[in-house]
Design an enzyme around this catalytic site. Structure first.
Site, short mmCIF file in Angstrom:
data_model
loop_
_atom_site.label_atom_id
_atom_site.label_comp_id
_atom_site.label_asym_id
_atom_site.label_seq_id
_atom_site.Cartn_x
_atom_site.Cartn_y
_atom_site.Cartn_z
CG ASP A 1 -2.20 0.87 0.90
OD1 ASP A 1 -2.13 1.71 -0.02
OD2 ASP A 1 -3.22 0.73 1.60
C1 NOJ Z 1 -4.00 3.91 0.05
C2 NOJ Z 1 -5.22 3.06 0.19
O1 NOJ Z 1 -5.18 2.39 1.42
C3 NOJ Z 1 -5.39 2.03 -0.91
O2 NOJ Z 1 -6.67 1.50 -0.82
C4 NOJ Z 1 -5.14 2.62 -2.27
O3 NOJ Z 1 -5.29 1.64 -3.25
C5 NOJ Z 1 -3.75 3.22 -2.29
N1 NOJ Z 1 -3.67 4.27 -1.31
C6 NOJ Z 1 -3.38 3.75 -3.65
O4 NOJ Z 1 -4.06 4.92 -3.92
#
Ligand code: NOJ
Length: 736
Positions: free
Chosen positions: A284
């Site tokens: 993430d």
């Molecule tokens: C953080 C989020 O937790 C996740 O769901 C998302 O896909 C990523 N950022 C990328 O934007």
């Protein structure tokens, strides 16, 4: 599934992704020719240079990104940069980087792009796999028009806690339903052949247990027994992997002390070892950087975090710069083995091959003009209809009578950006349908009197005055989800899940006004709204219904469409009841009304009674259940019931099957959903619902082993998780 790029290993009707031998040979060949730096580059994901949602097609390329791509230092990009720039960057990768390995662009296409579907929590209430799959296909088609190859969806976190803002993004609290959602979404996003130019790679997230964060607070610690992890939180991920998902995103949090981003038990033993996952894992956003003090503090510095995450099974570093800066150095000194690096690169290249990027690296710029946006808007309208859950309808105030004078109230009644929900991409607000537009389109005599906002002070006298001339008041309530203030979605946990602001004052004013009162909720989580539920005559849970939401919700309110949605989460009376879920354990003292020595709160009705339970939802007709039967036939359990539409108009029932294992080596949930069947019934019509459940689905995980379901079971063929006649059956012994 069409083969070619895929070799299929059929498991329970699904098909896990596994690269074909010919592809593996190509990867072997590439790996032999790649330098250490080029290998690391394939594991690095950087921003595409454009995070704005404005006109991404305009403006120059970001030179930092362009240089990294041309040198093969960034094999993966994130965020939508527009199709023209995507193709320019792709050209740099294919024509200027030494080995010509194409880039792959990922973006959060969660429930919408140009057209936006209801939030996933709303979609889950449709209990409709065909709908989910079709929507994902449409989202993929729209994503492709911006050069997006890869979406960070579906989000598969089971959540039992209304406080957690990200509950809006998931399919609710049930592992079985979420697993079916996982399969449908993966198949929709990826299609039969993800390389056909119309589909994208799916990414299962956030692996795993994120929805169980302590206190419902986002990013917070998770402590879960291995049994609960396996029985509740892992099944949707396993289902998504078996459906062929090409990627998985580990979550931000710490699971039993070990961050998911560097967790060999989750990434290596479970995901790859047990589920047979062969695609790529992507961190993430910045999460490898969060492994060091003063954050998780499991590695002393970013270089060690890079080595540790890779060793644990994290292939791609999204936006931490840990791999870019430190991985090659760690390989050179032997801390990271060359084989481990190659393995991670192989996973990334496999996905690029599966998407056909080596053969067709460029996105088709003509796609945009070919989109049938009207068709998509209509599809979103149907999705909005199906996501609506009718929670109360007294005095038959709904459907709205023809000719009735309706006064629509609240800022959410006519705000196009507030319809969309947590993930907004390149939606055009002017094209969105609000409830006001929807009611007008359905011919309702409606006057809009906004009167109050979600967060502002409420003038009760103005509310009462506005109600004076109405035959029916339609008052909107809920949470903000627009670009400026977001009350659900990422990092929007709430310590109080009641109505925000002074909306309770509106409830009291409308009760005093004495007019028939329909409440419509636009929100992204179950809300604690006992006073509203009691005061209104009809309660419509519309969720954040998307760009065609106003039309869809109005269609249900006017009877153009029947209400068919059913809840996938329990609604609490008070925040303190969270986490609240129907499939809880009985305890030694299961709740019995009036018995003060059974498990309870002294100041709230749960756990015995949720405000609205999982599975609940009304139609404009009622349904009668008769002849409920269960029989064990070989390796399946067969449930049948005659369901009659007791009303004078068509209706649709979602017949649900719940099961309880009466005696097992560990305590088992009071009920667990094991299947459902949708039945369309004309007025007065009876149909037999037949639902088959494999005996193997009655088993469960304990102490690392799958325990077969045996012995005595209780079962309910029911309209929701609280009702139904109790049935019994036995597995093993005389019962089989
Ligand atoms: C953080 C989020 O937790 C996740 O769901 C998302 O896909 C990523 N950022 C990328 O934007």
């Amino acid at each position: 599934m069409k083969l070619g790029l895929f070799a299929c290993a059929a498991v329970a009707g699904a098909c896990a992704f596994a690269a074909a031998p010919a592809t593996e040979k190509k990867i072997d060949d590439l790996l032999k020719r790649m330098t250490l730096e080029e290998k690391v580059g394939q594991l690095v994901q950087i921003g595409s240079g454009d995070f704005a949602s404005g006109d991404v097609e305009k403006g120059p390329l970001d030179s930092r990104v362009a240089n990294a791509v041309a040198r093969g230092e960034a094999g993966l990009l994130i965020s939508c940069c527009g199709i023209r720039k995507y193709n320019q960057l792709q050209k740099l990768a294919v024509e200027e980087s030494r080995l010509g390995i194409p880039i792959m662009l990922g973006h959060d296409v969660i429930h919408g792009c140009r057209t936006v579907a209801p939030i996933p929590l709303g979609l889950s209430c449709a209990w409709d796999e065909e709908l989910w799959r079709g929507l994902a296909e449409t989202l993929a088609a729209e994503a492709r028009t911006r050069g997006i190859d890869w979406t960070f969806a579906p989000m598969l976190d089971v959540s039992r806690d209304a406080r957690w803002g990200r509950i809006a993004e998931c399919a609710g609290q049930d592992p079985f339903l979420a697993s079916r959602y996982a399969v449908a979404m993966v198949r929709g996003f990826q299609g039969d052949n993800p390389a056909d130019g119309r589909h994208v790679a799916a990414c299962l997230k956030h692996y795993v247990g994120y929805g169980a964060c302590e206190g419902g607070r986002d990013y917070n610690t998770v402590e879960l027994s291995d049994d609960t992890l396996r029985n509740v939180y892992l099944p949707p991920f396993e289902a998504g992997v078996r459906a062929g998902a090409l990627s998985v995103m580990p979550a931000f949090h710490v699971m039993n002390g070990v961050p998911c981003s560097a967790n060999p038990y989750l990434l290596r033993d479970t995901l790859r070892g047990r589920f047979g996952f062969e695609g790529l894992t992507v961190s993430d956003w910045g999460s490898i950087g969060e492994l060091v003090p003063p954050r998780h503090g499991v590695y002393a510095n970013l270089a060690d975090a890079a080595a540790g995450a890779l060793a644990a099974g994290m292939d791609v570093d999204m936006m931490s710069d840990a791999y870019r800066k430190h991985l090659a150095g760690k390989v050179k000194i032997g801390v990271v083995g060359a084989a481990a690096l190659d393995e991670a690169v192989r996973h990334v290249l496999r996905v690029k091959f599966a998407l056909g990027l080596f053969e067709h690296p460029y996105a088709d710029e003509k796609l945009l003009g070919k989109l049938d946006l009207e068709k998509h808007a209509e599809q979103m309208r149907v999705a909005a209809r199906k996501s609506v859950v009718l929670l109360k309808n007294e005095k038959r105030v709904l459907p709205l009578k023809k000719g009735a004078r309706v006064v629509l109230m609240g800022e959410l009644g006519d705000n196009p950006t507030e319809m969309l929900g947590t993930w907004q991409t390149w939606n055009v607000p002017g094209e969105n349908a609000t409830l006001l537009a929807g009611l007008k389109a359905d011919g309702v005599d409606v006057v809009y009197a906004p009167c109050y906002t979600v967060t502002g002070a409420v003038d009760a006298a103005a509310v009462v005055a506005a109600a004076t001339n109405a035959d029916v008041v339609v008052a909107t309530f809920g949470e903000l989800c627009g670009p400026n203030v977001s009350m659900n979605g990422e990092n929007t946990s709430r310590a109080d899940v009641g109505l925000p602001g002074e909306q309770d004052k509106v409830v009291r004013a409308l009760r005093a006004a004495g007019k028939p009162f329909v409440a419509v909720l636009f929100n992204g989580r179950p809300l604690a709204i006992p006073e509203l539920a009691e005061a209104c005559d009809a309660l419509v849970e519309a969720w954040n219904p998307g760009s065609s939401g106003g039309w869809g919700v109005a269609d249900v309110m006017t009877g153009v469409a029947e209400p068919t949605g059913r809840l996938t989460v329990d609604f609490p009376h008070k925040t303190g009841e969270c986490p609240l879920y129907y499939n809880r354990l009985q305890t030694g003292r299961p709740w019995v009304e009036g018995n003060m020595w059974t498990t309870r709160y002294i100041d709230a009705p749960s756990p015995g009674k949720s405000l609205f339970p999982f599975g609940f939802g009304l139609a404009y007709v009622s349904f009668g259940y008769a002849n409920e039967k269960v029989s064990v036939e070989g390796d399946k359990v067969v449930f049948t019931a005659d369901v009659t539409n007791l009303g004078g108009r068509a209706g649709e029932e979602v017949v649900q099957v719940y099961v309880r294992d009466v005696v097992a080596c560990v305590s088992r949930p009071r009920r667990e959903l094991k299947g459902w069947r949708r039945l369309e019934l004309a007025g007065g019509e009876t149909k037999t619902a037949r639902i088959e459940v494999p005996v193997s689905a009655l088993g469960f995980w304990h102490a690392g082993r799958r325990v077969p379901g045996e012995g005595e079971f209780r079962a309910w063929i029911a309209p929701d998780s609280d009702r139904g006649r109790e049935l019994s059956f036995t597995i093993g012994g005389n019962g089989k």
